[in-house]
Design an enzyme around this catalytic site. Structure first.
Site, PDB file in Angstrom:
ATOM      1  N   HIS A   1     -14.295 -14.870 -21.636  1.00 58.55           N
ATOM      2  CA  HIS A   1     -14.453 -13.570 -22.301  1.00 58.55           C
ATOM      3  C   HIS A   1     -14.256 -13.701 -23.814  1.00 58.55           C
ATOM      4  O   HIS A   1     -15.018 -13.161 -24.610  1.00 58.55           O
ATOM      5  CB  HIS A   1     -13.415 -12.574 -21.780  1.00 58.55           C
ATOM      6  CG  HIS A   1     -13.747 -11.974 -20.445  1.00 58.55           C
ATOM      7  ND1 HIS A   1     -14.939 -11.347 -20.185  1.00 58.55           N
ATOM      8  CD2 HIS A   1     -13.013 -11.866 -19.304  1.00 58.55           C
ATOM      9  CE1 HIS A   1     -14.933 -10.900 -18.927  1.00 58.55           C
ATOM     10  NE2 HIS A   1     -13.777 -11.200 -18.372  1.00 58.55           N
TER      11      HIS A   1
ATOM     12  N   GLU B   1     -18.556 -10.471 -17.343  1.00 54.61           N
ATOM     13  CA  GLU B   1     -17.848 -11.107 -16.234  1.00 54.61           C
ATOM     14  C   GLU B   1     -18.527 -12.409 -15.825  1.00 54.61           C
ATOM     15  O   GLU B   1     -17.865 -13.391 -15.498  1.00 54.61           O
ATOM     16  CB  GLU B   1     -17.756 -10.156 -15.045  1.00 54.61           C
ATOM     17  CG  GLU B   1     -16.911  -8.924 -15.311  1.00 54.61           C
ATOM     18  CD  GLU B   1     -15.557  -9.263 -15.898  1.00 54.61           C
ATOM     19  OE1 GLU B   1     -14.971 -10.294 -15.508  1.00 54.61           O
ATOM     20  OE2 GLU B   1     -15.080  -8.506 -16.758  1.00 54.61           O
TER      21      GLU B   1
ATOM     22  N   HIS C   1      -1.786  -7.808 -14.731  1.00 56.05           N
ATOM     23  CA  HIS C   1      -3.193  -8.054 -14.432  1.00 56.05           C
ATOM     24  C   HIS C   1      -3.864  -8.705 -15.654  1.00 56.05           C
ATOM     25  O   HIS C   1      -3.885  -8.137 -16.739  1.00 56.05           O
ATOM     26  CB  HIS C   1      -3.881  -6.734 -14.066  1.00 56.05           C
ATOM     27  CG  HIS C   1      -5.169  -6.930 -13.356  1.00 56.05           C
ATOM     28  ND1 HIS C   1      -5.309  -6.790 -11.997  1.00 56.05           N
ATOM     29  CD2 HIS C   1      -6.378  -7.290 -13.814  1.00 56.05           C
ATOM     30  CE1 HIS C   1      -6.542  -7.054 -11.653  1.00 56.05           C
ATOM     31  NE2 HIS C   1      -7.214  -7.361 -12.726  1.00 56.05           N
ATOM     32  N   ALA C   2      -4.420  -9.899 -15.444  1.00 57.49           N
ATOM     33  CA  ALA C   2      -4.923 -10.687 -16.574  1.00 57.49           C
ATOM     34  C   ALA C   2      -6.057  -9.976 -17.305  1.00 57.49           C
ATOM     35  O   ALA C   2      -6.913  -9.354 -16.696  1.00 57.49           O
ATOM     36  CB  ALA C   2      -5.419 -12.049 -16.075  1.00 57.49           C
TER      37      ALA C   2
ATOM     38  N   ARG D   1       0.818  -1.216   0.000  1.00 60.92           N
ATOM     39  CA  ARG D   1       0.000   0.000   0.000  1.00 60.92           C
ATOM     40  C   ARG D   1       0.854   1.269   0.000  1.00 60.92           C
ATOM     41  O   ARG D   1       0.503   2.267  -0.632  1.00 60.92           O
ATOM     42  CB  ARG D   1      -0.979  -0.041   1.168  1.00 60.92           C
ATOM     43  CG  ARG D   1      -2.159  -0.959   0.836  1.00 60.92           C
ATOM     44  CD  ARG D   1      -2.905  -1.538   2.012  1.00 60.92           C
ATOM     45  NE  ARG D   1      -4.028  -2.353   1.513  1.00 60.92           N
ATOM     46  CZ  ARG D   1      -3.901  -3.601   1.039  1.00 60.92           C
ATOM     47  NH1 ARG D   1      -2.726  -4.187   1.016  1.00 60.92           N
ATOM     48  NH2 ARG D   1      -4.956  -4.250   0.582  1.00 60.92           N
TER      49      ARG D   1
ATOM     50  N   TYR E   1     -18.746  -6.888 -11.224  1.00 57.22           N
ATOM     51  CA  TYR E   1     -18.318  -8.169 -10.663  1.00 57.22           C
ATOM     52  C   TYR E   1     -19.356  -8.685  -9.666  1.00 57.22           C
ATOM     53  O   TYR E   1     -19.631  -9.876  -9.605  1.00 57.22           O
ATOM     54  CB  TYR E   1     -16.939  -8.055 -10.026  1.00 57.22           C
ATOM     55  CG  TYR E   1     -15.877  -7.636 -11.020  1.00 57.22           C
ATOM     56  CD1 TYR E   1     -15.413  -8.528 -11.978  1.00 57.22           C
ATOM     57  CD2 TYR E   1     -15.369  -6.345 -11.039  1.00 57.22           C
ATOM     58  CE1 TYR E   1     -14.455  -8.153 -12.916  1.00 57.22           C
ATOM     59  CE2 TYR E   1     -14.409  -5.957 -11.966  1.00 57.22           C
ATOM     60  CZ  TYR E   1     -13.959  -6.861 -12.897  1.00 57.22           C
ATOM     61  OH  TYR E   1     -13.021  -6.483 -13.824  1.00 57.22           O
TER      62      TYR E   1
ATOM     63  N   HIS F   1     -11.663 -18.172 -16.880  1.00 57.24           N
ATOM     64  CA  HIS F   1     -12.346 -16.878 -16.882  1.00 57.24           C
ATOM     65  C   HIS F   1     -12.017 -16.079 -18.149  1.00 57.24           C
ATOM     66  O   HIS F   1     -12.906 -15.632 -18.868  1.00 57.24           O
ATOM     67  CB  HIS F   1     -11.929 -16.106 -15.625  1.00 57.24           C
ATOM     68  CG  HIS F   1     -12.558 -14.755 -15.497  1.00 57.24           C
ATOM     69  ND1 HIS F   1     -13.713 -14.539 -14.780  1.00 57.24           N
ATOM     70  CD2 HIS F   1     -12.215 -13.557 -16.002  1.00 57.24           C
ATOM     71  CE1 HIS F   1     -14.032 -13.269 -14.841  1.00 57.24           C
ATOM     72  NE2 HIS F   1     -13.146 -12.637 -15.576  1.00 57.24           N
ATOM     73  N   GLU F   2     -10.737 -15.933 -18.424  1.00 57.62           N
ATOM     74  CA  GLU F   2     -10.338 -15.111 -19.574  1.00 57.62           C
ATOM     75  C   GLU F   2     -10.771 -15.759 -20.891  1.00 57.62           C
ATOM     76  O   GLU F   2     -11.209 -15.069 -21.810  1.00 57.62           O
ATOM     77  CB  GLU F   2      -8.826 -14.868 -19.572  1.00 57.62           C
ATOM     78  CG  GLU F   2      -8.305 -14.126 -18.336  1.00 57.62           C
ATOM     79  CD  GLU F   2      -8.971 -12.792 -18.082  1.00 57.62           C
ATOM     80  OE1 GLU F   2      -9.476 -12.173 -19.041  1.00 57.62           O
ATOM     81  OE2 GLU F   2      -9.020 -12.360 -16.913  1.00 57.62           O
TER      82      GLU F   2
ATOM     83  N   HIS G   1      -8.378  -1.728  -9.979  1.00 58.64           N
ATOM     84  CA  HIS G   1      -9.491  -1.109 -10.696  1.00 58.64           C
ATOM     85  C   HIS G   1      -9.732   0.350 -10.325  1.00 58.64           C
ATOM     86  O   HIS G   1     -10.496   1.035 -11.002  1.00 58.64           O
ATOM     87  CB  HIS G   1     -10.764  -1.932 -10.490  1.00 58.64           C
ATOM     88  CG  HIS G   1     -10.619  -3.346 -10.963  1.00 58.64           C
ATOM     89  ND1 HIS G   1      -9.764  -4.246 -10.353  1.00 58.64           N
ATOM     90  CD2 HIS G   1     -11.200  -4.017 -11.987  1.00 58.64           C
ATOM     91  CE1 HIS G   1      -9.839  -5.413 -10.977  1.00 58.64           C
ATOM     92  NE2 HIS G   1     -10.699  -5.304 -11.970  1.00 58.64           N
TER      93      HIS G   1
HETATM   94 ZN   LIG Z   1     -13.145 -10.683 -16.428  1.00 50.26          ZN
END
Ligand SMILES: [Zn+2]
Ligand SMILES: *[C@@H]1O[C@H](CO)[C@@H](O)[C@H](O)[C@H]1NC(C)=O
Ligand SMILES: *[C@@H]1O[C@H](CO)[C@@H](O)[C@H](O)[C@H]1NC(C)=O
Ligand SMILES: *[C@@H]1O[C@H](CO)[C@@H](O)[C@H](O)[C@H]1NC(C)=O
Ligand SMILES: *[C@@H]1O[C@H](CO)[C@@H](O)[C@H](O)[C@H]1NC(C)=O
Ligand SMILES: *[C@@H]1O[C@H](CO)[C@@H](O)[C@H](O)[C@H]1NC(C)=O
Length: 642
Positions: free
Chosen positions: A374, A398, A340-341, A172, A510, A370-371, A500
C-alpha cells in the site's frame, strides 16, 4: 461582401468565441482545482494526524479531536461542492479537469444539510469501532482475552473442538452482539443522508459507484460463479480432512463445515490449519514461523525484507520518517490501540506510516508485505494531484498490496531470502505448495464476495434488522458452505464481529483484488520472461516487470480503472480492460485436477438452499450505549487488511 461571405465570417467569429470561452472555462477551473487540491491536502493531513493519535491511543480526548476534524471535513467538502457547481462541466475541453470537478461534486453523505445527523453518524461509527477494539472474551472471571493477539493465537493454534467453540462464541458475544442496535441506526442515518442528494438509491449504490462500471454487480457475480467449482472442490477435500481430525460425529460428511475449525476467527482464510490438511505430509512447506523464530527474526527485519522486494522492482526506499513514526508493534505501555493493520498516507509527500501489532509469524510476514505494498502505491502516485491519489478502484489498492505475495511465497524466493533450504521437487511438493496458496487465495473468494452482498442488501432494505443475523448466515451457508457451531439468533449480530462492518469499510474490493492480482501476476511474469508454471514465478529483481507495474501505479485514479489495467496487461484490447478469472484458474489448474481426483466418489458441495440447524428466536435486545466519539470519513487514505 456577398451575403454568403458575411454568413461565413459570422460563423467564424462565433466559433472562435465559443472556442475561447471554452478555454476560459478551462483556465478558471484549473485555477480553482489547484486551489482545491491544496486545501484538501492540507485538511486531510491535519485529519490524518489526529486520527493517527486516536488509532494509536484510544482516549476520549483523542476521540473528540477526531470528531471535530471529521465534521470540519464534511463542511469543507460541502462548501467546495457548492463552489464547484458554478462551473459548466460540459464546457470543459480538458478531460482531466472534468474528472476532478466531478470528484469534488461527489461528496457522498457530507453533502447532507443536517449536520446533527452527520455528527450522529460519526459518533456511532466511532462507538462501534471502539466496542470492537476493546472487546474481550472472558474465559474465566480473571482471564479476559482481546482479539489481538490472544484470541487470534487461540483460534490459530488450538485443535480442541470445544475450546475453539467457546472462543468463537465468546468473541461474538463480546463484539458484534454489543453493537446491533447501533448498526441499525447507523444504516438508517447513512441512507437518509445519501438519498437526500438525489443521486444514489442507497449507500450501497453509492459505494458501488466508485467502480465507475454500471455492470459491476453482474460482473462480480459472474466472476464468482466462474471460480466456484475450484472452491467447492477445496471445500470437499477440507471437509473430509477435518472430519478425520475431529471425529465423524461432529458434522455431516455431505454438508456444511462448522465455522470455528479453520484456524481463523471468520473462516476467511485457512492457512493456519495447513498442518491438519497437508496433502503429502513432509514434502516441503514447513511452517515459516518456526524458521523465522530460529533465525531470530525481528519486526524491523520483516519490514526491511518487504521494502527490499519493491526496491528490486525499481521503487524508492521507504522514507526515513516511515521508520521513525510508524507503529510496527503493539505498544507495551498499556495504551489501547486499534490493532487491525493499516497503511497511512498523510498527504504531505513524505509522511507514510504503517500501524500493525506485528508478531513473528508467517501470517504476519504476509501482512507486512501487504501493508508495505500500500505504501509503495502511495509513493508511486505522489506526483498526481490530491484528487487522483488513490487506487484506480478500491480493489486496485488491495491487489497491489498483495501482488508481491504471489512472488515472495514461491519456494524460489524463500530460498533466496534464506527461509528455505531446498526447493521442493516433483509433483507432491508442487501440490503441497499450491494447496497452501489455495487456503489463502481460494478459500477467501466466497467470503470476500459475500460481506457486501449482505451489506448491499441491508442498505437496499431487503434485509432489515429483524433478520440481520439470519441473512448473514444464509449467505455464509450458501457461498462458503460453513455453518455456525452454536445456535444463533437475532440477539446476536455476527456481521459486527468482523472489523469491516463496524469499521464501515466496503469489502468487495478484496474480492476484486484477489481476481486482479492473478491477472497482474500473469502479465508481469510474462514480462519478466518467466518460464515454467505460473505458480513458480518470482518477479523479484525484474526491472522490466517493475517498470510496467509502476506505470500503472503512477496513474493513481486519474483514469477509469480499465485504462490502468490496460497499462499493465496490454494484450488484446477489449479483454485486457476487464477483470478476468482465467489467470487465477490457470494458476491453480494442477491443484484443481488433483482435487477432482481426490474427491472422486464424494459429494462435492452442500445444500445451498438452507442453513443447517438455524433457529430463529426472541426479539432483539435493546441497547442504549451513547457516547460522544467520531469516525473516519472517506477523505483520509487508510488501507486496511482484510
Ligand atoms: Zn490492504
Ligand atoms: C494518549 O493520549 C492522551 C490524551 O488523551 C495523552 O495525554 C497521552 O500522553 C497519550 N499517550 C501517548 C503514549 O501518546
Ligand atoms: C464553509 O463555508 C462557510 C461559509 O462560507 C465558512 O464560514 C466556513 O469557514 C467554511 N468551512 C470550511 C471548513 O471550509
Ligand atoms: C454548458 O456548456 C455546453 C457546451 O458548451 C453548452 O451547450 C451549455 O449550454 C452550457 N450550459 C450552461 C448552463 O451554460
Ligand atoms: C533485527 O534484525 C536485523 C537483521 O537480522 C538486525 O540487523 C537488527 O540488529 C535487529 N534489531 C533488533 C532490535 O534486534
Ligand atoms: C511531513 O510530515 C513529517 C512528519 O509529520 C514531517 O517530518 C515532514 O517535515 C513533513 N514534510 C513536509 C514537506 O511538510
Amino acid at each position: 461582401m456577398s451575403d454568403q461571405i458575411k454568413i461565413w465570417l459570422f460563423y467564424l467569429i462565433i466559433l472562435s468565441f465559443i472556442n475561447q470561452s471554452h478555454q476560459t472555462v478551462d483556465v478558471e477551473v484549473r485555477a480553482y482545482i489547484e486551489g482545491y487540491n491544496d486545501r484538501a491536502r492540507q485538511l486531510s493531513n491535519e485529519y490524518s494526524l489526529v486520527s493517527w493519535d486516536y488509532y494509536t491511543n484510544i482516549t476520549g480526548h483523542n476521540q473528540n479531536k477526531m470528531t471535530a476534524l471529521s465534521l470540519k471535513w464534511s463542511e469543507f467538502a460541502k462548501n467546495e461542492s457548492e463552489k464547484a457547481k458554478i462551473y459548466n462541466i460540459s464546457a470543459l475541453t480538458d478531460g482531466n479537469l472534468a474528472r476532478q470537478l466531478n470528484m469534488i461534486l461527489d461528496v457522498g453523505i457530507s453533502g447532507y444539510d443536517d449536520s446533527e445527523v452527520l455528527e450522529k453518524i460519526a459518533n456511532i461509527g466511532a462507538e462501534m469501532t471502539k466496542i470492537y477494539s476493546e472487546a474481550k472474551w472472558c474465559k474465566t472471571e480473571t482471564n479476559c482475552l482481546p482479539l489481538d493477539p490472544d484470541l487470534t493465537d487461540l483460534i490459530t493454534n488450538s485443535r480442541d473442538y470445544e475450546e475453539l467453540k467457546d472462543a468463537w462464541k465468546g468473541w461474538r458475544d463480546a463484539s458484534g452482539a454489543q453493537m446491533r442496535s447501533l448498526y441499525q441506526e447507523y444504516v438508517q442515518l447513512m441512507n437518509q443522508a445519501i438519498k437526500a442528494e438525489g443521486k444514489y438509491a442507497d449507500m450501497g449504490d453509492y459505494y458501488r459507484s466508485w467502480y465507475e462500471d454500471p455492470d459491476f454487480e453482474t460482473d462480480v457475480r459472474e466472476l464468482f460463479e466462474e471460480l466456484s467449482p475450484l472452491y467447492d472442490n477445496l471445500h470437499a477435500y477440507v471437509r473430509r480432512k477435518l472430519q478425520s481430525q475431529y471425529g465423524a460425529g461432529k458434522f455431516p460428511s455431505e454438508g456444511h463445515i462448522p465455522a470455528h475449525l479453520f484456524g481463523n476467527m471468520w473462516a476467511q482464510q485457512w492457512g493456519n490449519i495447513y498442518d491438519i490438511l497437508e496433502p503429502y505430509p513432509g514434502k516441503g512447506m514447513e511452517s515459516l514461523t518456526d524458521e523465522m523464530i530460529n533465525q531470530k527474526y525481528n519486526v524491523t527485519h520483516m519490514f526491511r525484507l518487504a521494502e527490499d522486494f519493491f526496491v528490486s522492482l525499481g521503487t524508492d526506499h521507504l522514507p526515513e520518517s516511515f521508520w521513525r513514526l510508524s507503529m510496527l508493534e503493539k505498544p507495551s505501555d498499556g495504551r489501547n490501540v486499534v490493532c487491525h493493520a493499516s497503511a497511512w498516507d498523510f498527504q504531505n509527500g513524505t509522511d507514510f506510516r504503517i500501524k500493525q501489532c506485528t508478531t513473528i509469524t508467517q501470517e504476519q510476514l504476509q501482512t507486512v508485505y501487504h501493508e508495505v505494498g500500500h505504501v509503495i502505491y502511495y509513493m508511486e502516485y505522489i506526483n498526481q494531484p490530491y484528487l487522483f491519489r488513490g487506487g484506480a478502484n478500491p480493489g486496485f489498492h488491495e491487489g497491489v498490496a498483495d501482488i508481491v505475495s504471489l512472488s515472495f511465497q514461491t519456494p524460489e524466493h524463500l530460498q533466496k531470502i534464506g527461509l528455505l533450504d531446498e526447493l521442493p521437487t516433483g509433483n507432491e511438493g508442487d501440490i503441497n505448495f499450491l494447496f497452501n496458496m489455495a487456503l489463502d487465495k481460494v478459500a477467501f473468494l466466497p467470503f470476500g464476495y459475500l460481506i457486501d452482498q449482505w451489506r448491499w442488501s441491508v442498505y437496499r432494505g431487503e434485509t432489515t434488522h429483524v433478520d440481520y443475523n439470519k441473512a448473514w448466515w444464509d449467505l455464509r451457508c450458501r457461498y462458503q458452505g460453513i455453518s455456525p457451531p452454536v445456535e444463533r439468533s437475532e440477539n446476536d449480530f455476527d456481521p459486527g464481529a468482523k472489523y469491516h462492518i463496524p469499521g464501515n469499510t466496503p469489502y468487495i474490493r478484496y474480492f476484486v483484488s484477489f481476481v486482479l492480482q492473478f491477472q497482474w501476476h500473469q502479465a508481469l511474469c510474462e514480462i519478466a520472461e518467466h518460464t515454467g508454471p505460473l505458480h513458480r514465478c518470482d518477479i523479484y529483481n525484474s526491472r522490466a516487470a517493475g517498470d510496467r507495474l509502476r506505470e500503472m501505479l503512477q496513474m493513481g485514479s486519474s483514469r477509469q480503472w480499465g485504462d490502468a489495467l490496460y497499462a499493465l496487461t496490454r494484450g488484446t484490447a477489449a479483454e485486457s480492460r476487464k477483470m478476468s478469472a482465467k489467470p487465477l484458474i490457470e494458476y491453480f489448474k494442477p491443484l484443481q485436477e488433483w482435487l477432482e481426483i481426490q474427491n472422486q466418489g464424494e459429494r462435492v458441495g452442500w445444500d445451498k438452499a438452507s442453513c443447517p440447524s438455524w433457529h430463529t428466536s426472541s426479539a432483539p435486545r435493546k441497547f442504549s450505549i451513547w457516547q460522544i466519539a467520531s469516525v473516519l470519513a472517506a477523505c483520509i487514505l487508510i488501507s486496511l487488511t482484510f
